[in-house]
Structure formats: structure tokens, C-alpha cells
Design an enzyme around this catalytic site. Structure first.
Site, PDB file in Angstrom:
ATOM      1  N   ASN A 111      -2.842   1.593 -13.148  1.00 59.19           N
ATOM      2  CA  ASN A 111      -2.559   1.712 -14.576  1.00 59.19           C
ATOM      3  C   ASN A 111      -1.230   1.020 -14.871  1.00 59.19           C
ATOM      4  O   ASN A 111      -0.481   0.660 -13.960  1.00 59.19           O
ATOM      5  CB  ASN A 111      -2.572   3.181 -15.025  1.00 59.19           C
ATOM      6  CG  ASN A 111      -1.493   4.017 -14.353  1.00 59.19           C
ATOM      7  OD1 ASN A 111      -0.303   3.700 -14.428  1.00 59.19           O
ATOM      8  ND2 ASN A 111      -1.896   5.108 -13.695  1.00 59.19           N
ATOM      9  N   ARG A 130       9.834  -3.910  -6.770  1.00 59.05           N
ATOM     10  CA  ARG A 130       9.618  -5.038  -5.852  1.00 59.05           C
ATOM     11  C   ARG A 130      10.038  -6.396  -6.397  1.00 59.05           C
ATOM     12  O   ARG A 130      10.035  -7.370  -5.644  1.00 59.05           O
ATOM     13  CB  ARG A 130       8.135  -5.096  -5.465  1.00 59.05           C
ATOM     14  CG  ARG A 130       7.633  -3.842  -4.769  1.00 59.05           C
ATOM     15  CD  ARG A 130       8.349  -3.587  -3.463  1.00 59.05           C
ATOM     16  NE  ARG A 130       7.779  -2.449  -2.751  1.00 59.05           N
ATOM     17  CZ  ARG A 130       8.132  -2.073  -1.531  1.00 59.05           C
ATOM     18  NH1 ARG A 130       9.074  -2.745  -0.879  1.00 59.05           N
ATOM     19  NH2 ARG A 130       7.575  -1.025  -0.955  1.00 59.05           N
ATOM     20  N   VAL A 189       0.817  -1.221   0.000  1.00 56.21           N
ATOM     21  CA  VAL A 189       0.000   0.000   0.000  1.00 56.21           C
ATOM     22  C   VAL A 189       0.848   1.267   0.000  1.00 56.21           C
ATOM     23  O   VAL A 189       0.303   2.372  -0.110  1.00 56.21           O
ATOM     24  CB  VAL A 189      -0.990   0.022   1.189  1.00 56.21           C
ATOM     25  CG1 VAL A 189      -1.962  -1.143   1.096  1.00 56.21           C
ATOM     26  CG2 VAL A 189      -0.265   0.028   2.529  1.00 56.21           C
ATOM     27  N   ARG A 190       2.160   1.132   0.105  1.00 54.97           N
ATOM     28  CA  ARG A 190       3.032   2.302  -0.040  1.00 54.97           C
ATOM     29  C   ARG A 190       3.075   2.784  -1.487  1.00 54.97           C
ATOM     30  O   ARG A 190       3.519   3.912  -1.750  1.00 54.97           O
ATOM     31  CB  ARG A 190       4.441   1.968   0.447  1.00 54.97           C
ATOM     32  CG  ARG A 190       4.536   1.751   1.950  1.00 54.97           C
ATOM     33  CD  ARG A 190       5.905   1.244   2.352  1.00 54.97           C
ATOM     34  NE  ARG A 190       6.952   2.191   2.010  1.00 54.97           N
ATOM     35  CZ  ARG A 190       8.255   1.906   2.070  1.00 54.97           C
ATOM     36  NH1 ARG A 190       8.643   0.699   2.439  1.00 54.97           N
ATOM     37  NH2 ARG A 190       9.161   2.817   1.752  1.00 54.97           N
ATOM     38  N   HIS A 191       2.633   1.948  -2.409  1.00 52.54           N
ATOM     39  CA  HIS A 191       2.604   2.343  -3.822  1.00 52.54           C
ATOM     40  C   HIS A 191       1.308   3.118  -4.058  1.00 52.54           C
ATOM     41  O   HIS A 191       0.272   2.562  -4.408  1.00 52.54           O
ATOM     42  CB  HIS A 191       2.712   1.100  -4.707  1.00 52.54           C
ATOM     43  CG  HIS A 191       4.052   0.443  -4.620  1.00 52.54           C
ATOM     44  ND1 HIS A 191       5.075   0.716  -5.508  1.00 52.54           N
ATOM     45  CD2 HIS A 191       4.558  -0.442  -3.713  1.00 52.54           C
ATOM     46  CE1 HIS A 191       6.147   0.015  -5.171  1.00 52.54           C
ATOM     47  NE2 HIS A 191       5.859  -0.692  -4.081  1.00 52.54           N
ATOM     48  N   ARG A 192       1.399   4.416  -3.887  1.00 52.15           N
ATOM     49  CA  ARG A 192       0.209   5.258  -3.766  1.00 52.15           C
ATOM     50  C   ARG A 192      -0.523   5.501  -5.084  1.00 52.15           C
ATOM     51  O   ARG A 192      -1.614   6.071  -5.083  1.00 52.15           O
ATOM     52  CB  ARG A 192       0.593   6.585  -3.096  1.00 52.15           C
ATOM     53  CG  ARG A 192       1.047   6.408  -1.655  1.00 52.15           C
ATOM     54  CD  ARG A 192       1.282   7.741  -0.965  1.00 52.15           C
ATOM     55  NE  ARG A 192       2.379   8.478  -1.538  1.00 52.15           N
ATOM     56  CZ  ARG A 192       3.657   8.327  -1.181  1.00 52.15           C
ATOM     57  NH1 ARG A 192       3.981   7.426  -0.282  1.00 52.15           N
ATOM     58  NH2 ARG A 192       4.611   9.058  -1.726  1.00 52.15           N
ATOM     59  N   LEU A 219      -9.204  -6.551   3.030  1.00 54.23           N
ATOM     60  CA  LEU A 219      -9.976  -7.259   4.047  1.00 54.23           C
ATOM     61  C   LEU A 219      -9.879  -6.535   5.385  1.00 54.23           C
ATOM     62  O   LEU A 219      -8.794  -6.179   5.835  1.00 54.23           O
ATOM     63  CB  LEU A 219      -9.436  -8.683   4.194  1.00 54.23           C
ATOM     64  CG  LEU A 219     -10.083  -9.562   5.267  1.00 54.23           C
ATOM     65  CD1 LEU A 219     -11.487  -9.959   4.845  1.00 54.23           C
ATOM     66  CD2 LEU A 219      -9.230 -10.814   5.505  1.00 54.23           C
ATOM     67  N   HIS A 231       6.144   0.296 -12.414  1.00 51.66           N
ATOM     68  CA  HIS A 231       6.953   0.834 -11.320  1.00 51.66           C
ATOM     69  C   HIS A 231       6.977  -0.141 -10.147  1.00 51.66           C
ATOM     70  O   HIS A 231       8.037  -0.396  -9.555  1.00 51.66           O
ATOM     71  CB  HIS A 231       6.406   2.188 -10.872  1.00 51.66           C
ATOM     72  CG  HIS A 231       7.217   2.818  -9.783  1.00 51.66           C
ATOM     73  ND1 HIS A 231       6.889   2.700  -8.443  1.00 51.66           N
ATOM     74  CD2 HIS A 231       8.353   3.555  -9.824  1.00 51.66           C
ATOM     75  CE1 HIS A 231       7.781   3.336  -7.712  1.00 51.66           C
ATOM     76  NE2 HIS A 231       8.680   3.867  -8.529  1.00 51.66           N
ATOM     77  N   ARG A 278      -7.316  -7.245  17.789  1.00 53.85           N
ATOM     78  CA  ARG A 278      -6.505  -7.523  16.601  1.00 53.85           C
ATOM     79  C   ARG A 278      -5.080  -7.001  16.722  1.00 53.85           C
ATOM     80  O   ARG A 278      -4.199  -7.415  15.970  1.00 53.85           O
ATOM     81  CB  ARG A 278      -7.152  -6.917  15.358  1.00 53.85           C
ATOM     82  CG  ARG A 278      -7.167  -5.394  15.364  1.00 53.85           C
ATOM     83  CD  ARG A 278      -7.747  -4.807  14.105  1.00 53.85           C
ATOM     84  NE  ARG A 278      -7.859  -3.357  14.208  1.00 53.85           N
ATOM     85  CZ  ARG A 278      -8.125  -2.563  13.189  1.00 53.85           C
ATOM     86  NH1 ARG A 278      -8.308  -3.081  11.988  1.00 53.85           N
ATOM     87  NH2 ARG A 278      -8.222  -1.262  13.358  1.00 53.85           N
TER      88      ARG A 278
END
Length: 252
Positions: free
Chosen positions: A190, A201, A96-99, A106, A196, A174
Site C-alpha cells: 500500500n 532506503r 524483504v525486511r519490509h514486512r 524467483l 516508508h 545454490r
């Protein structure tokens, strides 16, 4: 007993292309919808639907040319959506750092499972003693989680709304769940964003779990847009895992 989850990535949506009426342009029969969209967007910039340059008349040649000159903005038009299962919470934190992506993940506040599903790192999974220690530790954490849930339910007994009561209990309990807990997530991006992500990664410097995800996404996207992702080459590292690199991705 903790259950092991394995990575599963499925393509659930990808761009389609329809030539607009009034445009005298024939789509290359070898191009996929996503690749046709890239070429159309580029030709729309310069009104070159008549394909005046024979060296870039074919779709694959056109796309390779725009990548060579760095016109990557055209790759922002086609998109792909994948549904990912068997990914740890720690790996999703990296994802999720890939904005430039869009995410739907979930929720541990709303979804409760009677079993603990975890992703086991290969370094641990390949060693029987470490694997046993890992799973027994997860089971202990799961027991503590269940105890906390029971205690929190009792503590919140005066709350008349049962749904709210359970949600409040889960969101507090949790916090002790391990980073290895399996998550599930929908990701849309996209093609420029996907390139990228794969470039960052899929390298040998990335964590092995997210590297495996990046390589799997590359395999899927190559089927939908082979020319757009053909510059990525895969190789096997000494530990048996796979990496991918591209000469066009340099901002590591």
C-alpha cells in the site's frame, strides 16, 4: 561467462477507484484513481462528501492536509505492484525486511539457468581491474556450482523422480552462489508502506543498490499519485547517485 544485469522496475498493477452508488460526491478531475481513493476514504470517516471546508475541497489540498496532520492510515487503501529484475540476492534480502510488503521471488530451487547473471556494484563496475576480478571470480564460482550439480546428480541417481532429484541438487548447490546473483521479485504494497520503504532506503545512508531501487520506485509511483509522493525531493550525491528525502518521514 557471467552476464551483467541492470535494474529494471515495472509497474504491473495499481488501484483503481469507482465512486459507489448512492454517494453524492464528485471526484476531482485532477485526481488519479489512487488519489481519489485516499480522499474518499478520508471523507467516509467524517461524512464530508459535501466538501464543507474550502481549503481542502481540492484533492491535492486534501491529501496534503492529511499528510501534514499525520493521518497516514488513509494511504493504506491504494496499492501498487511492481516487477523487479536486475536486483541482487543481497539487495532482495534487505527488501524483504519490509514486512508490510507482499513478495513473490524467483526460486533458485526450481529455476536453473545455464548462465550466471549478476549485479555489479558501481564501485567495482567503474574500475576495469576490479570489474575483471569480480567477473572472473563469479565464473569460478559458477564452474564450482556446475561441478557440484553434476556430482549431486550422480549422488542422487537412485531417486526415480527426476524433478525431485534436480530440486534437491539445486537447493544444495545454490549455497555457494554469490550474493551478487540476479534475482527477480514481485512486490505489492500500500502507499503508506511504499512511502516508508522510500523514506528508509532512498537516503544517503542506504546501500547504493537498494537506494537506486527506492528512487526508481518513487519515480514510478509519482506518476500514479503525484500528490501522495510530491513531498519527496531528490538530490545528487558526490558519487553521482541519487537520493530522496521527505520532511514527513522521520523514523529512520
Amino acid at each position: 561467462m557471467a552476464q551483467q544485469s541492470l535494474l529494471d522496475v515495472q509497474l504491473v498493477a495499481c488501484s483503481t477507484f469507482t465512486t459507489p452508488s448512492g454517494v453524492d460526491w464528485k471526484v476531482d478531475s485532477a485526481a488519479t484513481d489512487s488519489e481519489a481513493l485516499v480522499e474518499f476514504a478520508g471523507r467516509a470517516c467524517y461524512e464530508t462528501f459535501d466538501k464543507p471546508n474550502p481549503r481542502t475541497a481540492a484533492n491535492d489540498a486534501y491529501i496534503r492536509h492529511i499528510m501534514e496532520v499525520g493521518h497516514m492510515a488513509l494511504l493504506e487503501h491504494p496499492t501498487a505492484t511492481v516487477y523487479i529484475r536486475g536486483l541482487s540476492r543481497s539487495a532482495t534480502h534487505e527488501l524483504v525486511r519490509h514486512r508490510h510488503f507482499s513478495f513473490s521471488q524467483l526460486s533458485q530451487r526450481f529455476v536453473h539457468s545455464d548462465e550466471t547473471h549478476v549485479v555489479i556494484p558501481p564501485l567495482i563496475d567503474n574500475d576495469p581491474q576490479l570489474r575483471e576480478l569480480f567477473l572472473s571470480t563469479v565464473d569460478e564460482v559458477r564452474f564450482a556450482y556446475s561441478e557440484l550439480m553434476t556430482a549431486l546428480d550422480n549422488k542422487l541417481a537412485d531417486e526415480p523422480n527426476a524433478i525431485l532429484r534436480r530440486k534437491q541438487a539445486r537447493q544444495a548447490a545454490r549455497s555457494i552462489l554469490p550474493n551478487a546473483t540476479e534475482s527477480r521479485i514481485v512486490v505489492t504494497g500500500n502507499f503508506r508502506a511504499w512511502r516508508h520503504f522510500i523514506g528508509m532506503r532512498a537516503t544517503e545512508h542506504a546501500d547504493v543498490e537498494i537506494r537506486s531501487l527506492a528512487v526508481r520506485c518513487l519515480e514510478i509511483l509519482k506518476e500514479k499519485a503525484p500528490t501522495v509522493f510530491s513531498d519527496f525531493e531528490t538530490s545528487v550525491l558526490s558519487d553521482g547517485s541519487i537520493m530522496a528525502t521527505s520532511p514527513y518521514v522521520t523514523d529512520y
